[in-house]
Design a protein around this motif. Structure first.
Motif, short mmCIF file in Angstrom:
data_model
loop_
_atom_site.label_atom_id
_atom_site.label_comp_id
_atom_site.label_asym_id
_atom_site.label_seq_id
_atom_site.Cartn_x
_atom_site.Cartn_y
_atom_site.Cartn_z
N LEU A 92 0.84 -1.21 0.00
CA LEU A 92 0.00 0.00 0.00
C LEU A 92 0.87 1.26 0.00
O LEU A 92 0.59 2.22 -0.72
CB LEU A 92 -0.92 0.02 1.22
CG LEU A 92 -2.01 -1.04 1.28
CD1 LEU A 92 -2.72 -0.98 2.63
CD2 LEU A 92 -2.99 -0.88 0.14
N GLY A 144 2.11 2.22 -3.48
CA GLY A 144 1.10 2.88 -4.29
C GLY A 144 0.86 4.31 -3.84
O GLY A 144 0.71 5.22 -4.66
N VAL A 145 0.84 4.53 -2.53
CA VAL A 145 0.66 5.88 -1.98
C VAL A 145 1.81 6.78 -2.41
O VAL A 145 1.61 7.92 -2.87
CB VAL A 145 0.55 5.83 -0.44
CG1 VAL A 145 0.70 7.21 0.18
CG2 VAL A 145 -0.77 5.20 -0.02
N HIS A 185 1.52 7.75 -6.03
CA HIS A 185 0.45 8.72 -6.24
C HIS A 185 0.87 10.12 -5.79
O HIS A 185 0.66 11.10 -6.51
CB HIS A 185 -0.82 8.28 -5.50
CG HIS A 185 -1.97 9.18 -5.72
ND1 HIS A 185 -2.69 9.20 -6.89
CD2 HIS A 185 -2.52 10.13 -4.92
CE1 HIS A 185 -3.64 10.11 -6.81
NE2 HIS A 185 -3.57 10.69 -5.62
N CYS A 207 -0.66 3.12 6.69
CA CYS A 207 -1.18 2.08 5.81
C CYS A 207 -1.74 0.92 6.63
O CYS A 207 -1.02 0.34 7.43
CB CYS A 207 -0.07 1.58 4.89
SG CYS A 207 0.63 2.89 3.87
N ALA A 226 -4.30 4.93 4.62
CA ALA A 226 -4.27 4.30 3.31
C ALA A 226 -4.72 2.85 3.49
O ALA A 226 -4.19 2.13 4.34
CB ALA A 226 -2.86 4.34 2.71
N ASP A 274 -6.80 -0.71 1.28
CA ASP A 274 -7.12 -1.24 -0.04
C ASP A 274 -8.62 -1.10 -0.28
O ASP A 274 -9.38 -0.67 0.60
CB ASP A 274 -6.64 -2.68 -0.21
CG ASP A 274 -7.34 -3.67 0.70
OD1 ASP A 274 -8.43 -3.38 1.23
OD2 ASP A 274 -6.78 -4.77 0.88
N ALA A 310 -5.57 2.53 -1.94
CA ALA A 310 -4.34 2.25 -2.67
C ALA A 310 -4.20 0.77 -3.00
O ALA A 310 -4.85 -0.09 -2.40
CB ALA A 310 -3.13 2.70 -1.84
N ASP A 321 -0.76 2.35 -7.49
CA ASP A 321 -1.24 3.72 -7.46
C ASP A 321 -2.20 3.88 -6.28
O ASP A 321 -2.39 2.95 -5.50
CB ASP A 321 -1.94 4.08 -8.78
CG ASP A 321 -2.03 5.58 -9.03
OD1 ASP A 321 -1.49 6.38 -8.23
OD2 ASP A 321 -2.64 5.98 -10.04
N ALA A 322 -2.78 5.04 -6.19
CA ALA A 322 -3.72 5.32 -5.10
C ALA A 322 -4.64 6.44 -5.53
O ALA A 322 -4.43 7.09 -6.56
CB ALA A 322 -2.95 5.72 -3.83
#
Length: 177
Positions: free
Chosen positions: A41, A44-45, A48, A84, A110, A112, A129, A133-134
């Motif tokens: 996660l 992805g954060v 982004h 996360c 963050a 899923d 996320a 990406d997120a």
């Protein structure tokens, strides 16, 4: 006798010796540990936020006893903390998150896309996320840091990032934070 600077100017560079096998084919081919769900996660954060002009560091320590998953530094100097959470159990076990609020301008969770969003506190931001990406679903309310606290946090952020860079460049080096 010359000092270290004179030696440097004359081309003599002293570096710590690497272990004999540090760059061996066997050492370089060893499998890496699989990332944990929270680390996925975080990736992805970070991707982004980079798209919005932020730079990020992971596993940042704003104060003794606290470690945030992601700290983001925005293009205008804003500081965001993102925690996360990969499951309901991970979220409910987190008892320190309110202590992070005094070290950022905005605080986010963050998670899923399967995470039950109704568990998250209303006065925080939400980012959904995955490993690639997120998306910021709910913008966190702003609580600006004082100038003195911001200065300390920016210095810690810079030091953390520089130490991570040194470790990436030379994995055999021993660094203290």
């Amino acid at each position: 006798m010359t000092d270290d600077w004179d030696d440097w100017e004359q081309g003599e560079r002293r570096v710590a010796a690497l272990p004999d096998d540090a760059l061996s084919a066997e050492a370089l081919s060893r499998p890496r540990a699989l990332p944990q769900p929270g680390q996925i996660l975080a990736r992805g954060v970070c991707r982004h936020l980079l798209g919005h002009g932020f730079v990020t560091v992971e596993e940042f320590v704003p104060a003794p006893g606290l470690r945030v998953d992601v700290m983001g530094l925005g293009p205008k100097g804003e500081l965001w903390i993102i925690e996360c959470k990969s499951s309901r159990a991970d979220f409910t076990a987190d008892r320190k998150w309110q202590g992070y609020l005094e070290y950022c301008d905005r605080y986010f969770w963050a998670v899923d896309d399967a995470f039950p969003l109704d568990l998250l506190p209303e006065d925080t931001g939400v980012i959904v996320a995955d490993g690639y990406d997120a998306e910021i679903v709910t913008m966190a309310p702003e609580a600006k840091l004082s100038g003195a606290r911001r200065k300390v946090m920016l210095q810690k952020f810079a030091r953390h990032a520089a130490l991570r860079w040194h470790k990436a460049r030379d994995p055999a080096i021993s660094l203290s934070s």
